[in-house]
Design a protein around this motif. Structure first.
Motif, PDB file in Angstrom:
ATOM      1  N   ILE A 221       0.836  -1.199   0.000  1.00  6.58           N
ATOM      2  CA  ILE A 221       0.000   0.000   0.000  1.00  6.58           C
ATOM      3  C   ILE A 221       0.870   1.247   0.000  1.00  6.58           C
ATOM      4  CG2 ILE A 221      -1.639   1.335   1.391  1.00  6.58           C
ATOM      5  CD1 ILE A 221      -2.926  -1.317   2.198  1.00  6.58           C
ATOM      6  N   GLN A 222       1.950   1.217   0.770  1.00  6.29           N
ATOM      7  CA  GLN A 222       2.870   2.351   0.795  1.00  6.29           C
ATOM      8  C   GLN A 222       3.458   2.599  -0.585  1.00  6.29           C
ATOM      9  OE1 GLN A 222       6.052   2.441   3.793  1.00  6.29           O
ATOM     10  NE2 GLN A 222       7.431   3.038   2.134  1.00  6.29           N
ATOM     11  N   ARG A 223       3.910   1.543  -1.256  1.00  7.13           N
ATOM     12  CA  ARG A 223       4.480   1.704  -2.597  1.00  7.13           C
ATOM     13  C   ARG A 223       3.455   2.275  -3.561  1.00  7.13           C
ATOM     14  NH1 ARG A 223       6.826  -3.358  -1.349  1.00  7.13           N
ATOM     15  NH2 ARG A 223       5.164  -4.434  -2.501  1.00  7.13           N
ATOM     16  N   THR A 224       2.215   1.819  -3.443  1.00  6.69           N
ATOM     17  CA  THR A 224       1.166   2.300  -4.332  1.00  6.69           C
ATOM     18  C   THR A 224       0.911   3.786  -4.126  1.00  6.69           C
ATOM     19  OG1 THR A 224       0.096   0.129  -4.387  1.00  6.69           O
ATOM     20  CG2 THR A 224      -1.248   2.026  -5.000  1.00  6.69           C
ATOM     21  N   ILE A 225       0.826   4.223  -2.872  1.00  4.70           N
ATOM     22  CA  ILE A 225       0.586   5.636  -2.582  1.00  4.70           C
ATOM     23  C   ILE A 225       1.719   6.490  -3.141  1.00  4.70           C
ATOM     24  CG2 ILE A 225       0.423   7.346  -0.736  1.00  4.70           C
ATOM     25  CD1 ILE A 225      -1.000   5.170   0.929  1.00  4.70           C
ATOM     26  N   MET A 226       2.948   6.063  -2.943  1.00  4.27           N
ATOM     27  CA  MET A 226       4.096   6.831  -3.423  1.00  4.27           C
ATOM     28  C   MET A 226       4.153   6.836  -4.946  1.00  4.27           C
ATOM     29  SD  MET A 226       6.859   5.611  -0.518  1.00  4.27           S
ATOM     30  CE  MET A 226       8.162   6.749  -1.017  1.00  4.27           C
ATOM     31  N   GLU A 227       3.804   5.719  -5.575  1.00  4.29           N
ATOM     32  CA  GLU A 227       3.792   5.644  -7.034  1.00  4.29           C
ATOM     33  C   GLU A 227       2.740   6.574  -7.619  1.00  4.29           C
ATOM     34  OE1 GLU A 227       4.315   4.749 -11.004  1.00  4.29           O
ATOM     35  OE2 GLU A 227       5.642   4.414  -9.294  1.00  4.29           O
ATOM     36  N   LEU A 228       1.555   6.594  -7.023  1.00  3.04           N
ATOM     37  CA  LEU A 228       0.491   7.473  -7.502  1.00  3.04           C
ATOM     38  C   LEU A 228       0.901   8.931  -7.396  1.00  3.04           C
ATOM     39  CD1 LEU A 228      -2.568   5.663  -5.903  1.00  3.04           C
ATOM     40  CD2 LEU A 228      -2.087   5.859  -8.353  1.00  3.04           C
ATOM     41  N   SER A 229       1.568   9.288  -6.304  1.00  4.83           N
ATOM     42  CA  SER A 229       2.026  10.660  -6.134  1.00  4.83           C
ATOM     43  C   SER A 229       3.071  11.022  -7.183  1.00  4.83           C
ATOM     44  CB  SER A 229       2.604  10.837  -4.718  1.00  4.83           C
ATOM     45  OG  SER A 229       3.131  12.135  -4.552  1.00  4.83           O
ATOM     46  N   ARG A 230       3.990  10.100  -7.456  1.00  6.88           N
ATOM     47  CA  ARG A 230       5.041  10.375  -8.443  1.00  6.88           C
ATOM     48  C   ARG A 230       4.462  10.547  -9.849  1.00  6.88           C
ATOM     49  NH1 ARG A 230       8.279   6.685  -5.292  1.00  6.88           N
ATOM     50  NH2 ARG A 230       7.471   4.934  -6.523  1.00  6.88           N
ATOM     51  N   ARG A 231       3.378   9.858 -10.156  1.00 10.84           N
ATOM     52  CA  ARG A 231       2.784   9.952 -11.490  1.00 10.84           C
ATOM     53  C   ARG A 231       2.209  11.335 -11.758  1.00 10.84           C
ATOM     54  NH1 ARG A 231      -0.891   4.498 -12.277  1.00 10.84           N
ATOM     55  NH2 ARG A 231       0.781   2.937 -12.097  1.00 10.84           N
ATOM     56  N   GLY A 232       1.792  12.018 -10.704  1.00  4.91           N
ATOM     57  CA  GLY A 232       1.162  13.324 -10.855  1.00  4.91           C
ATOM     58  C   GLY A 232      -0.343  13.206 -11.040  1.00  4.91           C
ATOM     59  N   GLY A 233      -1.035  14.280 -10.777  1.00  2.00           N
ATOM     60  CA  GLY A 233      -2.479  14.314 -10.946  1.00  2.00           C
ATOM     61  C   GLY A 233      -3.268  13.875  -9.736  1.00  2.00           C
ATOM     62  N   LEU A 234      -2.583  13.445  -8.683  1.00  3.41           N
ATOM     63  CA  LEU A 234      -3.280  12.995  -7.475  1.00  3.41           C
ATOM     64  C   LEU A 234      -2.542  13.483  -6.236  1.00  3.41           C
ATOM     65  CD1 LEU A 234      -5.531  11.201  -6.159  1.00  3.41           C
ATOM     66  CD2 LEU A 234      -3.834   9.371  -6.118  1.00  3.41           C
ATOM     67  N   SER A 235      -3.292  14.084  -5.333  1.00  8.64           N
ATOM     68  CA  SER A 235      -2.775  14.451  -4.020  1.00  8.64           C
ATOM     69  C   SER A 235      -3.432  13.545  -2.988  1.00  8.64           C
ATOM     70  CB  SER A 235      -3.084  15.918  -3.703  1.00  8.64           C
ATOM     71  OG  SER A 235      -2.516  16.774  -4.674  1.00  8.64           O
ATOM     72  N   VAL A 236      -2.746  13.323  -1.867  1.00 13.02           N
ATOM     73  CA  VAL A 236      -3.237  12.397  -0.848  1.00 13.02           C
ATOM     74  C   VAL A 236      -3.136  13.041   0.524  1.00 13.02           C
ATOM     75  CG1 VAL A 236      -2.949  10.129   0.225  1.00 13.02           C
ATOM     76  CG2 VAL A 236      -2.489  10.405  -2.225  1.00 13.02           C
ATOM     77  N   LEU A 237      -4.219  12.963   1.289  1.00 13.30           N
ATOM     78  CA  LEU A 237      -4.196  13.299   2.706  1.00 13.30           C
ATOM     79  C   LEU A 237      -4.356  11.989   3.457  1.00 13.30           C
ATOM     80  CD1 LEU A 237      -4.104  15.256   5.052  1.00 13.30           C
ATOM     81  CD2 LEU A 237      -6.559  15.669   4.768  1.00 13.30           C
TER      82      LEU A 237
END
Length: 230
Positions: A170-186
């Motif tokens: 799950i951690q890798r997925t969150i970091m990957e999504l952030s690196r791709r751009g277009g998504l912010s996470v709280l």
């Protein structure tokens, strides 16, 4: 992407949040840490509009959404994964995903992308959601939210009660999504190491107030643990 300023909120006569200030970077991750009862889940609910604030403002990508109901904030690109690995247990994992994907113009593509992020769901797609492991249910809940292609994802303790191997995924997925751009996470989280590795900014919440904040990296771990021990 998200700016919360002077937020005061609670339930009935009880005030839970006392003037909270917080910002989530565009295409980045901010994390909120704190003990049980600190007000973390209330903060997410207020950000989404499930709780009407008594004071303060919530701004999404420059737009003041403080007075908007939750469904209108969702239409503007917010998605919420509450605590507890929620799903429709009587449906299969794939049916849970298709409930969200069906009717969307890009539903098939969004569904495939979510399954690529969580390949275990492909294998478990025909199983009843109520029969999945805790980790699989959490992946399912996050995948359902991602199918809506949000601009801002609110995650409430996604690692609670999950085995370490799934936590790492799950951690890798969150970091990957952030690196791709277009998504912010709280991200609301109690695991300090996970939270600081995933986030650019951290906030420590204690009794409804931000008592510490800073750059979210592993070098901040000692300061965060000290803040949490007070």
């Amino acid at each position: 992407m998200l700016a919360i300023t002077g937020l005061v909120a609670g339930y009935g006569r009880t005030t839970v949040l006392h003037g909270v200030d917080l910002a989530v970077p565009a295409d980045g991750v901010a994390t909120v840490l704190g003990h049980n009862g600190a007000g973390k889940s209330t903060l997410l609910r207020a950000a989404l509009g499930l709780i009407r604030p008594r004071a303060g403002t919530v701004t999404l990508d420059g737009e003041d959404v403080t007075k908007l109901p939750a469904h209108r904030r969702v239409r503007r690109g917010m998605a919420y994964v509450p605590q507890g690995q929620q799903s429709f247990p009587q449906l299969t994992a794939m049916e849970n995903l298709r409930l969200v994907a069906d009717g969307r113009k890009d539903g098939r593509a969004a569904l495939d992308e979510a399954l690529d992020l969580f390949p275990a769901l492909r294998t478990a797609g025909g199983r009843g959601a109520g029969l999945l492991s805790g980790g699989q249910r959490q992946q399912l809940a996050i995948a359902r939210a991602l199918i809506t292609r949000p601009r801002l994802l609110l995650l409430d303790e996604p690692t609670e009660g999950i085995q370490p191997s799934v936590v790492a995924g799950i951690q890798r997925t969150i970091m990957e999504l952030s690196r791709r751009g277009g998504l912010s996470v709280l991200l609301v989280e109690q695991h300090v190491g996970f939270a600081l590795r995933a986030a650019e900014r951290y906030y420590v919440l204690e009794a409804g107030r931000v008592t510490s904040s800073g750059s979210g990296d592993v070098h901040a771990e000692a300061a965060v643990r000290q803040a949490l021990s007070v």
